[in-house]
Design an enzyme around this catalytic site. Structure first.
Site, mmCIF file in Angstrom:
data_model
loop_
_atom_site.group_PDB
_atom_site.id
_atom_site.type_symbol
_atom_site.label_atom_id
_atom_site.label_comp_id
_atom_site.label_asym_id
_atom_site.label_seq_id
_atom_site.Cartn_x
_atom_site.Cartn_y
_atom_site.Cartn_z
ATOM 1 C CG HIS A 61 -24.539 -78.561 -74.507
ATOM 2 N ND1 HIS A 61 -25.526 -79.307 -75.098
ATOM 3 C CD2 HIS A 61 -24.883 -78.446 -73.198
ATOM 4 C CE1 HIS A 61 -26.431 -79.638 -74.189
ATOM 5 N NE2 HIS A 61 -26.068 -79.127 -73.027
ATOM 6 C CE LYS A 71 -21.832 -78.888 -80.866
ATOM 7 N NZ LYS A 71 -22.720 -78.607 -79.719
ATOM 8 C CE1 TYR A 131 -24.102 -82.264 -82.397
ATOM 9 C CE2 TYR A 131 -26.477 -82.584 -82.313
ATOM 10 C CZ TYR A 131 -25.225 -82.693 -81.724
ATOM 11 O OH TYR A 131 -25.104 -83.244 -80.472
ATOM 12 C CG ASP A 169 -28.279 -78.885 -70.585
ATOM 13 O OD1 ASP A 169 -27.136 -79.364 -70.495
ATOM 14 O OD2 ASP A 169 -28.934 -78.920 -71.644
#
Length: 182
Positions: A61, A71, A131, A169
Site C-alpha cells: 500500500h 510510516k 505504525y 488487495d
C-alpha cells in the site's frame, strides 16, 4: 537508539537501546530530537494498529502526493516480515525492495519514507502491528501493488497455502501498472 541504513537510501531500521532488569525492560520507541539528528523530520499525527493471524499479507500500500504517508512501523506482539518497495522513479534502487523481520522480541522499527509501497506478512501465530503516520488516510490518493507480482518476486516467507490476502488487495495492479506519482 541506533539508526541503521538499509541498501535503499532513506529507508532505515531503528534499533532501540533496551534497558532490561529483573522487572522487565524499557526503551524509547520514538524520540523526535534523536530522529531529527539523524535526518528523519516527519511530524507524525496518527497511530494505527492492526492485529492479524499467521499467513496474512497486508499490502503493498501507499498514498500518492500530496497525501503521501511516511510510516514508522513496529510490532507489539508477534513477528512480521515488513517490506518496502522503492517507487521513486529517479532513484537508483527504483523497483527494489527491502524486507526486515520486525518482532516484539527484537523491538526493531522500519522507517518507511515517501515514495515507497509498504506491506507485511505475519510469520507468528498472531501479530499486533503499530505504525505512526504523518498524513491522514485519503481514499482518492490510495494506491497499491499486488503482493505476488513476479517482477518484484518478494519472498514473504510463507507457504502458498498459508497466504491470506484481502479481496481489496487481490485486485491491486502489478508493479508496472501501479501509476504512482513518485
Amino acid at each position: 537508539m541506533n539508526i541503521e541504513q538499509t541498501p535503499i537510501k532513506d529507508l532505515v531500521v531503528i534499533n532501540p537501546v533496551v534497558f532490561e532488569d529483573s522487572r522487565g525492560y524499557f526503551f524509547e520507541a520514538y524520540n523526535q530530537a534523536k530522529f531529527e539528528q539523524n535526518g528523519i523530520t516527519y511530524q507524525f499525527i496518527q497511530d494505527n494498529q492492526s492485529f492479524s493471524k499467521r499467513g496474512v499479507i497486508r499490502g503493498l500500500h501507499l498514498q500518492d502526493k500530496p497525501f503521501a504517508q511516511a510510516k514508522l512501523v513496529r510490532v507489539l506482539q508477534g513477528e512480521i516480515l515488513d517490506v518496502a518497495v522503492d517507487l521513486r522513479k529517479n532513484s537508483p534502487t527504483y523497483g527494489q525492495y527491502v524486507s526486515v523481520v520486525l518482532s516484539a522480541e527484537n523491538k526493531k522499527q522500519l522507517m518507511v519514507p515517501y515514495g515507497f509501497a509498504h506491506g507485511f506478512s505475519v510469520l507468528s501465530e498472531t501479530a499486533s502491528v503499530l505504525y505512526k503516520v504523518d498524513q491522514v488516510y485519503h481514499k482518492d490518493s490510495e494506491r497499491g501493488i499486488r503482493y505476488d507480482d513476479p517482477a518484484l518476486a518478494i519472498d514473504w516467507q510463507l507457504l502458498p497455502e498459508e497466504i491470506i490476502v484481502s479481496d481489496k488487495d487481490l485486485v491491486l495492479p502489478d508493479f508496472a501498472n501501479c501509476n504512482s506519482e513518485f
